[in-house]
Motif scaffolding. Sequence first.
Motif, PDB file in Angstrom:
ATOM      1  N   PHE A  91      11.722  -3.138   3.075  1.00 38.64           N
ATOM      2  CA  PHE A  91      10.630  -2.865   2.149  1.00 38.64           C
ATOM      3  C   PHE A  91      10.707  -3.775   0.939  1.00 38.64           C
ATOM      4  O   PHE A  91      11.737  -4.327   0.606  1.00 38.64           O
ATOM      5  N   GLN A  92       9.583  -3.851   0.244  1.00 34.81           N
ATOM      6  CA  GLN A  92       9.450  -4.762  -0.875  1.00 34.81           C
ATOM      7  C   GLN A  92      10.529  -4.553  -1.927  1.00 34.81           C
ATOM      8  O   GLN A  92      11.074  -5.495  -2.474  1.00 34.81           O
ATOM      9  N   SER A  93      10.840  -3.300  -2.222  1.00 31.83           N
ATOM     10  CA  SER A  93      11.786  -3.059  -3.297  1.00 31.83           C
ATOM     11  C   SER A  93      13.187  -2.813  -2.767  1.00 31.83           C
ATOM     12  O   SER A  93      14.050  -2.388  -3.493  1.00 31.83           O
ATOM     13  N   GLY A  94      13.418  -3.094  -1.509  1.00 29.98           N
ATOM     14  CA  GLY A  94      14.755  -2.859  -0.967  1.00 29.98           C
ATOM     15  C   GLY A  94      14.903  -1.418  -0.517  1.00 29.98           C
ATOM     16  O   GLY A  94      15.347  -1.154   0.586  1.00 29.98           O
ATOM     17  N   ALA A  95      14.513  -0.491  -1.357  1.00 31.83           N
ATOM     18  CA  ALA A  95      14.526   0.927  -1.002  1.00 31.83           C
ATOM     19  C   ALA A  95      15.883   1.415  -0.557  1.00 31.83           C
ATOM     20  O   ALA A  95      15.991   2.139   0.421  1.00 31.83           O
ATOM     21  N   ASP A 169       8.400  -6.663   4.376  1.00 33.02           N
ATOM     22  CA  ASP A 169       7.219  -6.405   3.563  1.00 33.02           C
ATOM     23  C   ASP A 169       7.348  -7.136   2.231  1.00 33.02           C
ATOM     24  O   ASP A 169       8.126  -6.752   1.376  1.00 33.02           O
TER      25      ASP A 169
END
Lengths: 269, 265, 155
Positions: A91-95, A169
């Motif tokens: 995911f975009q923020s690493g998550a 993403d």
Amino acid sequence: MSAESINAVELRGVTFLRGARKIFDNVDIFIPRGKVTGIMGPSGCGKTTLLHLIAAQLKPASGEILVAGKNLPTLSRAELFDMRKQMGVLFQSGALFTDLDVFENVAFPLRVHTQLPEEMIRDIVLMKLQAVGLRGALDLMPDELSGGMKRRVALARAIALDPQILMYDEPFVGQDPIAMGVLVRLIRLLNDALGITSIVVSHDLTETASIADYLYVVGDTQVLGHGTPDELMNSDNPRIRQFMKGEPDGPVPFHYPASDYRADLLGGH
Amino acid sequence: MRQISMLDRIALFGRVGIAVLEALGRSTLFLLHVLLGRNGVGNGFQLLIKQLYSVGVLSLAIIVVSGLFIGMVLALQGFNILVDYGSEQAVGQMVALTLLRELGPVVTGLLFAGRAGSALTAEIGNMKSTEQLSSLEMIGVDPLKYIIAPRLWAGFISMPLLAMIFSVVGIWGGAMVAVDWLGVYEGSFWGNMQNSVNFQDDVLNGVIKSIVFAFVITWIAVFQGYDCEPTSEGIGRATTKTVVYASLAVLGLDFILTALMFGDF
Amino acid sequence: MQTRTMEIGVGLFLLAGLLALLLLALRVSGLSVADSADTYKLYANFDNVAGLTVRAKVTMAGVTIGKVSAIDLDRDSYTGRVTMDLQKRVDNLPEDSTASILTAGLLGEKYVGISVGGDEALLKEGGVIRDTQSALVLEDLIGKFLLNTVNKDSK
């Protein structure tokens, strides 16, 4: 049957709506196996939604989404659970899970899907972290990592179960050049070394075009065009051209719709 | 500025009403899924313990301190009023009944909503905005069972316990003030109290109240976190909503429950 | 956060809660375990039970020997029937004992005081105290007082 084995993922006639708004209208996308495919397009065109559809987090209003020959929307819970082992998402923020340390984060999918003994889990986690260059960060907590490191750990987690398909993403958003270079190298390396299919959703033209073997440009509920990066660069389609060349005005206009300029100034409103 | 006509205002009102109903519906389905849905992966008990710690144990400090002060103030004020009627011996009974029937559950509820409720909302909202909930789904873990359910149960269990601790600490604080400072005879303080406090009517009713409050507060807190817009402003708005809605719900339910339990209907 | 510390913390928290409940039960509400079994019931009919409530104490010579467990209307005699749970060890009340509704202190609550008579026969479970004195109602007292004053003046 042989057509299926060329493509890891196929979207056929997929229509997706959010509320009353159509995001995709009868769209066909074929992701070739073993290659890096980029999905690009202007902001808000639904690229991330595509990922969610392929990852079976969303269901299309109509159409088929075939992964490894199976139509995702028709699968049962248990089958879907198994399917997830073959897909990894970055995911975009690493998550990363903020209450677990790096080791536990990467081990998480292993604990969920397998019953492996602790020593084996430890070995696999070490291998994955080594692949992304962060083996020494085993015991750190996510809030002790920099943004780029977080993404690399998330990548290690995404490949923990050796998935067939890896989805990224917006991986290049907000990265400094070094982190960017690391990521680009990793994406390509993992793809080639492990023989997996990579799907990169991004609006960063340069980076994506540099590593993608194949590109899809989506916008306005449709696929605007697809082909190799070179083919698209030389495309006739004005929308593709505007996107690929970064032209500020074209099919996507510069001016937000407004009334006549002269009338506005003179009207003194 | 655009002129908003009367009809527009009415339409806006209707839209808000529909939105509220939608939210109620979503939150009910959400609750049912969390409580009754198929069990997910992971050690449920371990997760519950962890949440009991962060929701319950960490709220102890504010509950104990508040309980102590409120008990002491009650004794002080009560004494001042009762002394005019020569009935200062009844101050123990007054402090105990006030705390057990009302202030214990209600004030604990309000404090819990502010401290634990807002923390839950912010934590879940943050998980949503950093896509942790999505990641869990991707790995095949149902976030409603893995993340939300332990927090919900932790709230249900912790708050009644906190309310009881609040009442006990308050009564003890009141005793300190009344007996040691104001000179109320210790025997009559406790004797009067024991005579007038009934376990079923006062203690248990207070506990029932706190269980109802716990349910409502925790439900609101986790739902607002789960339902919020995944941005910083969204999380901030959701946290505010949790505190406001939960507090209002506690006060409103308190009136209804008090009427049912202590009214003569 | 170490799991072990957390578990200990949660355990202590749960213990504290249970302890609070116990304290509330025993020390604050005076719930005594011996309560239920060791009592027997006596009844008394009053013309006026105004202000007497359930759970009020029943005393003799100032010592609490039981409590009021129910107050109903006796339809046949149009009086208030008070049910009292008395401690079993106080089983030597003569049948002609008197039950009066008294007030404790100025703001005080009403309670039942029993004074003994001289009969040899004793009240048993389900017995009825026949000699009763109703609660003093303030308005009646004032009325009596005013009447007395008027009478005196008119003499």
